[in-house]
Design a protein around this motif. Structure first.
Motif, mmCIF file in Angstrom:
data_model
loop_
_atom_site.group_PDB
_atom_site.id
_atom_site.type_symbol
_atom_site.label_atom_id
_atom_site.label_comp_id
_atom_site.label_asym_id
_atom_site.label_seq_id
_atom_site.Cartn_x
_atom_site.Cartn_y
_atom_site.Cartn_z
ATOM 1 N N SER A 91 67.086 17.227 9.704
ATOM 2 C CA SER A 91 68.338 17.907 9.364
ATOM 3 C C SER A 91 69.358 17.730 10.491
ATOM 4 O O SER A 91 70.557 17.671 10.243
ATOM 5 C CB SER A 91 68.091 19.389 9.058
ATOM 6 N N ASP A 103 77.472 13.632 10.832
ATOM 7 C CA ASP A 103 78.781 14.055 10.326
ATOM 8 C C ASP A 103 79.653 14.646 11.420
ATOM 9 O O ASP A 103 80.872 14.483 11.416
ATOM 10 C CB ASP A 103 78.608 15.063 9.179
ATOM 11 N N GLU A 156 65.953 12.676 0.811
ATOM 12 C CA GLU A 156 66.559 13.555 -0.183
ATOM 13 C C GLU A 156 65.490 14.242 -1.038
ATOM 14 O O GLU A 156 65.594 15.421 -1.360
ATOM 15 C CB GLU A 156 67.503 12.743 -1.064
ATOM 16 N N ILE A 185 73.275 16.421 10.368
ATOM 17 C CA ILE A 185 74.383 17.227 10.890
ATOM 18 C C ILE A 185 75.137 16.470 11.996
ATOM 19 O O ILE A 185 76.360 16.388 11.980
ATOM 20 C CB ILE A 185 73.864 18.589 11.410
ATOM 21 N N VAL A 231 64.325 25.552 6.486
ATOM 22 C CA VAL A 231 63.142 25.374 7.329
ATOM 23 C C VAL A 231 62.965 26.564 8.272
ATOM 24 O O VAL A 231 61.866 27.058 8.475
ATOM 25 C CB VAL A 231 63.241 24.063 8.139
ATOM 26 N N LEU A 232 64.080 27.059 8.832
ATOM 27 C CA LEU A 232 63.969 28.144 9.805
ATOM 28 C C LEU A 232 63.704 29.485 9.144
ATOM 29 O O LEU A 232 62.852 30.241 9.583
ATOM 30 C CB LEU A 232 65.250 28.241 10.643
ATOM 31 N N ALA A 233 64.442 29.771 8.078
ATOM 32 C CA ALA A 233 64.408 31.139 7.554
ATOM 33 C C ALA A 233 63.604 31.267 6.267
ATOM 34 O O ALA A 233 62.987 32.304 6.012
ATOM 35 C CB ALA A 233 65.835 31.640 7.340
ATOM 36 N N MET A 260 69.162 22.397 4.849
ATOM 37 C CA MET A 260 67.790 22.102 5.228
ATOM 38 C C MET A 260 67.372 22.903 6.454
ATOM 39 O O MET A 260 66.276 23.445 6.515
ATOM 40 C CB MET A 260 67.697 20.606 5.526
ATOM 41 N N LEU A 261 68.283 22.974 7.431
ATOM 42 C CA LEU A 261 68.025 23.718 8.661
ATOM 43 C C LEU A 261 67.725 25.179 8.344
ATOM 44 O O LEU A 261 66.743 25.759 8.817
ATOM 45 C CB LEU A 261 69.264 23.613 9.550
ATOM 46 N N MET A 268 81.991 15.696 3.929
ATOM 47 C CA MET A 268 80.932 16.086 4.857
ATOM 48 C C MET A 268 79.649 16.430 4.117
ATOM 49 O O MET A 268 79.011 17.450 4.374
ATOM 50 C CB MET A 268 81.379 17.293 5.687
ATOM 51 N N TRP A 269 79.271 15.569 3.193
ATOM 52 C CA TRP A 269 78.136 15.860 2.334
ATOM 53 C C TRP A 269 76.838 15.950 3.129
ATOM 54 O O TRP A 269 76.062 16.883 2.965
ATOM 55 C CB TRP A 269 78.077 14.795 1.248
ATOM 56 N N SER A 270 76.641 15.018 4.043
ATOM 57 C CA SER A 270 75.349 15.026 4.717
ATOM 58 C C SER A 270 75.241 16.209 5.678
ATOM 59 O O SER A 270 74.153 16.721 5.911
ATOM 60 C CB SER A 270 75.071 13.690 5.402
ATOM 61 N N MET A 271 76.382 16.689 6.193
ATOM 62 C CA MET A 271 76.311 17.870 7.044
ATOM 63 C C MET A 271 75.893 19.095 6.231
ATOM 64 O O MET A 271 75.080 19.903 6.671
ATOM 65 C CB MET A 271 77.647 18.147 7.732
ATOM 66 N N GLY A 327 72.300 18.880 5.653
ATOM 67 C CA GLY A 327 71.599 19.164 6.895
ATOM 68 C C GLY A 327 71.542 20.653 7.183
ATOM 69 O O GLY A 327 70.489 21.175 7.556
ATOM 70 N N ILE A 328 72.667 21.337 6.981
ATOM 71 C CA ILE A 328 72.698 22.769 7.276
ATOM 72 C C ILE A 328 71.785 23.531 6.308
ATOM 73 O O ILE A 328 71.032 24.419 6.715
ATOM 74 C CB ILE A 328 74.151 23.300 7.224
ATOM 75 N N ILE A 352 61.655 21.064 -0.288
ATOM 76 C CA ILE A 352 61.792 22.177 0.657
ATOM 77 C C ILE A 352 62.706 23.250 0.083
ATOM 78 O O ILE A 352 62.444 24.446 0.156
ATOM 79 C CB ILE A 352 62.414 21.674 1.982
ATOM 80 N N PRO A 361 60.967 29.080 4.709
ATOM 81 C CA PRO A 361 60.106 27.888 4.578
ATOM 82 C C PRO A 361 59.412 27.803 3.235
ATOM 83 O O PRO A 361 58.911 26.751 2.881
ATOM 84 C CB PRO A 361 59.106 28.040 5.716
#
Lengths: 295, 328
Positions: free
Chosen positions: A105, A112, B244, A109, B293-295, B289-290, B280-283, B286-287, B250, B297
Motif C-alpha cells: 500500500s 502518487d 488488485e 501511496i 490492514v491496520l484497523a 488498503m493501509l 490519484m486512483w492508486s493513492m 493505497g490508503i 483484503i 484486518p
C-alpha cells in the motif's frame, strides 16, 4: 569476441551492481534484523532520486551534499513509516502476509505522492563537476562517474559491514534479530533500535536512488523497476545475508549488462530467469540466509 | 450444521444471485451492465484467489499470469482463427492454465512464506515480459482489439448472462470445494502444516491441487474479461493486477467465503466513483488498503460478522481465514 567490448560491459554491469547492492543491502538488513519484508523499498530509492533532483537542479546545492541530504530525507521518511504504521503489525498472527500488503500500500501511496509533488515528466540531473568525462583504463574509456559510483558503493559496503559487525550499535542491532525480549530486559530500547535500523536501511535506498539519478532519468515508475531487481538480488544472496546481497548484486548487474549487449530485446527477462533457476536448485539462495536470525 | 446456520450462509448468496440475475432487466444504462459484468468476473477472480490466500495461506503475487493467459487464449485464437473460436478458446484457456500451473506449481511450491510470494511474482513478471516483448505473436503493448464474441453472444445482455452462468457455476463449485474434506485439509495446511503431515496427508500435494484449481478459475475470469472489454492488453499480466485482486480480498475479508465477492463489488464501485473524479486512483487504493490492514484486518464482511456476533452473542459466520490461527 573483442576483449575491450567485454570490459566496457563488465564495468557498466559493475556500476549497476553497486547501485543495486545499496538498495538490496537495506532490504536484506531489514529482513535479517527487523524481520520485515519491505516491498516499498524501491519507493525510497525513488524518493532519494527526486530529493537529489530538487537539491541539485532546483536549489542548486553541491552534488555530494545533495547525495547526503537525499539519503537522510529517505531515512527520515522510512523512520516515520516504521514508527507510525509498520510497528503496529509486529507480532500479529501471519504477520508476513500483512507486511507485504502494508508495504505494498505504501508503494501505491508514495507513487502518487511523488507525482503530486514533482509531476509526471522525466527529470534529469547532470553529473557532478569533475565527473563528466572519462578516463582510459586498459585501453577502454570508462566514465569517471561510473568509477565514482563503484568506489562509493565499495566504501559504503565496507562501512556498513564494519558498523554491523564491529560496533556496539551493530551488535545491538544484530541482537534484536535473535531475542528482542532478552534485549529489552538488558535495558535496550528495542522499538527505537528497530526504527533506527529502518532509517539506515531506507537511507541506503535513498542514497542509491540519488547516485543513480545522473545515469537514468528520474521517473515516477522508478521505484517499481528497482524493487523487483533488488528483491532478486536479496533472494539470490540468501535473505538477510549481507555479503550474499553483494555477490547477488554483482551477478545480476553483470547478467543484465551482457544480456543487453547480446540479446537487447529480451534483456529484461534474464534477471527473472536467473532467479527462477537459482531458487529451483537452491531454494534458500546461493548463500545461507541470515546467520543472526533464529527461527 | 443446523438449519438456521445453513440458512444464514445461504441468504447472502441467494440475495447476491437474485440481484445479479435481474440486474439486466432493471438497469438504466448499458454502462451499468458493463460494470456488472466487470464485477462478477473480478469476483470470480478474487474468490478463486482467496482459495489460495485466505483458505490455504498461500500469498501468491502472481495470479495475473493465469488471468492474462485466459484472456490471451481468447484474444489470440479469435484474432488468428476467427470469432467462432471464442467459446472453445475460453475452455482451452482454462485447460492451458491448468497445464501451466502444473508446471509452475511444483517449482513455486518448493518454497514457503515470503520466498513463495517472490517466486510467484517472478514467474508472473516473466510471463508479462514475454508477452510485451514477443511483438510478432502477441502484439506487445498494443494488445489485441476487436474481440467480438460470435452470434448471440455479441449482444451485451446475452454475454452478461453467459458470464453470469459460468461465474455462478464456478462459485458454486468453489463453495462445494471449501466445504469438502479437501477444503478442510486446506484450512489445516494454513493453520498447522506439521500436523497435516502427522495425520498422514501430504501438504505439498494438496497445495498443488488448490494452486491448479485456483489458476484454472482465474483463467476463466480472464477469458470472460476479454469478451467484456472486446480487447485484451498486457495490463492483464502485470503485477498490479495481482495486487488488485489481493486488495479485493483484503477489503472484503479473507476469512469469509463471500468476503472477496463483497470486496470485488466495493472495489469496482469505488474505482468507478473515484476514477471519475481524481487522477490519484492508486493513492486512494493505497490508503484504503493501509486502513484495512491496520484497523480492519478481517475485511468488511468479517468485521460485520464480528459486530453481528457481538450483538447477538453468538459465533460469527463461516470462518475460513486469518482470524483463527491456533499456532501461536
Amino acid at each position: 569476441m573483442d576483449p575491450q567490448f567485454l570490459l566496457i560491459q563488465a564495468t557498466s554491469g559493475f556500476t549497476m551492481a553497486m547501485i543495486l547492492f545499496l538498495v538490496a543491502s537495506g532490504l536484506t538488513l531489514l529482513f535479517g534484523v527487523v524481520n520485515v519484508f519491505n516491498f516499498a523499498h524501491g519507493s525510497f530509492y525513488m524518493i532519494g532520486a527526486y530529493l537529489a533532483y530538487t537539491c541539485v537542479s532546483v536549489l542548486g546545492f553541491n552534488f555530494w551534499a545533495s547525495l547526503v541530504l537525499a539519503g537522510l530525507g529517505a531515512g527520515v521518511f522510512g523512520m516515520l513509516m516504521e514508527s507510525i504504521f509498520l510497528r503496529r503489525i509486529y507480532g500479529r498472527a501471519e504477520e508476513a502476509g500483512f507486511q507485504i500488503l502494508l508495504t505494498y500500500s505504501f508503494i501505491l501511496i508514495i507513487d502518487d505522492l511523488v507525482k503530486l509533488v514533482w509531476g509526471t515528466e522525466y527529470k534529469s540531473i547532470s553529473r557532478p563537476p569533475g565527473f563528466s568525462g572519462a578516463v582510459e583504463l586498459f585501453g577502454v574509456l570508462v566514465p569517471t562517474y561510473n568509477l565514482a559510483i563503484i568506489a562509493l558503493g565499495l566504501i559504503v559496503a565496507v562501512a556498513a559491514w564494519l558498523l554491523l559487525s564491529r560496533t556496539r550499535a551493530g551488535r545491538i542491532a544484530r541482537a534484536t534479530a535473535i531475542d528482542r525480549e532478552m534485549l529489552s530486559t538488558l535495558g535496550v530500547n528495542v522499538p527505537l533500535t528497530l526504527t533506527v535500523v529502518f532509517g539506515v536501511a531506507t537511507a541506503l535506498g535513498g542514497l542509491a536512488g540519488a547516485l543513480a539519478a545522473p545515469l537514468r532519468s528520474v521517473t515516477p515508475g522508478a521505484g517499481i523497476e528497482v524493487i523487483i531487481d533488488s528483491l532478486i538480488v536479496v533472494v539470490l544472496g540468501g535473505m538477510g545475508n549481507f555479503w550474499g546481497a553483494f555477490l547477488g548484486a554483482i551477478i545480476l548487474g553483470e547478467v543484465n549488462a551482457f544480456a543487453v549487449a547480446f540479446v537487447a530485446d529480451w534483456a529484461s527477462l534474464f534477471s527473472f530467469i536467473v532467479m527462477i533457476v537459482v531458487l529451483i536448485f537452491k531454494p534458500q539462495g546461493l548463500f545461507s540466509p541470515a546467520k543472526v536470525r533464529k527461527a | 450444521m443446523d438449519f438456521k446456520r445453513e440458512f444464514k450462509t445461504l441468504v447472502p448468496a441467494l440475495v447476491g444471485f437474485l440481484f445479479f440475475a435481474v440486474l439486466p432487466a432493471v438497469r438504466t444504462s448499458d454502462y451499468q451492465l458493463t460494470i456488472a459484468s466487470n464485477t462478477i468476473i473480478w469476483a470470480l477472480f478474487a474468490m478463486s484467489f482467496n482459495m489460495l490466500f485466505g483458505m490455504t495461506g498461500m500469498l501468491s503475487f502472481g495470479q495475473a499470469l493465469y488471468f492474462g493467459l485466459g484472456g490471451y487464449f481468447v484474444g489470440l485464437l479469435v484474432c488468428h482463427l476467427g470469432a467462432g473460436w471464442f467459446v472453445p478458446a475460453v475452455f482451452l484457456g482454462v485447460l492451458g492454465a491448468g497445464a501451466l500451473s502444473l508446471i509452475v506449481g511444483p517449482m513455486v511450491l518448493r518454497l514457503t512464506g515470503v520466498y513463495f510470494t517472490i517466486l510467484t511474482l517472478a514467474f508472473a513478471q516473466l510471463g508479462w515480459g514475454i508477452v510485451v516483448k514477443w511483438y510478432d505473436f502477441t502484439n506487445g503493448d498494443d494488445g489485441i482489439q476487436g474481440i467480438i464474441p460470435p452470434g448471440v453472444l455479441g449482444n451485451k445482455v446475452t454475454y452478461y448472462y453467459f458470464c453470469f452462468f459460468l461465474v455462478s457455476l464456478s462459485l458454486w463449485l468453489l463453495w462445494r470445494i471449501s466445504l469438502s474434506p479437501f477444503g478442510l485439509i486446506l484450512r489445516c495446511v494454513r493453520q498447522n502444516p506439521d500436523r497435516v503431515r502427522f495425520l498422514g496427508r501430504r501438504v505439498k500435494r494438496n497445495q498443488l491441487r488448490i494452486y491448479v484449481l485456483s489458476s484454472m478459475f482465474t483463467a476463466l475470469a480472464g477469458a470472460l474479461m476479454a469478451g467484456v472489454d472486446n480487447s485484451v492488453s498486457t495490463e492483464m499480466w502485470h503485477w498490479t493486477t495481482s495486487g488488485e485482486v489481493i486488495l479485493m480480498c483484503i477489503l472484503g475479508g479473507i476469512g469469509q467465503f463471500y468476503g472477496p465477492f463483497a470486496g470485488a463489488v466495493l472495489m469496482i464501485l469505488i474505482e468507478d466513483m473515484v476514477g471519475a473524479r481524481t487522477e490519484m486512483w492508486s493513492m486512494v487504493i493505497g490508503i484504503i488498503m493501509l486502513v484495512m490492514v491496520l484497523a480492519f484486518p478481517k475485511g468488511v464482511v468479517g468485521e460485520f460478522a464480528n459486530l453481528a456476533a457481538r450483538l447477538t452473542k453468538k459465533s460469527g459466520g463461516m470462518e475460513v481465514g486469518l482470524g483463527t490461527n491456533t499456532r501461536s
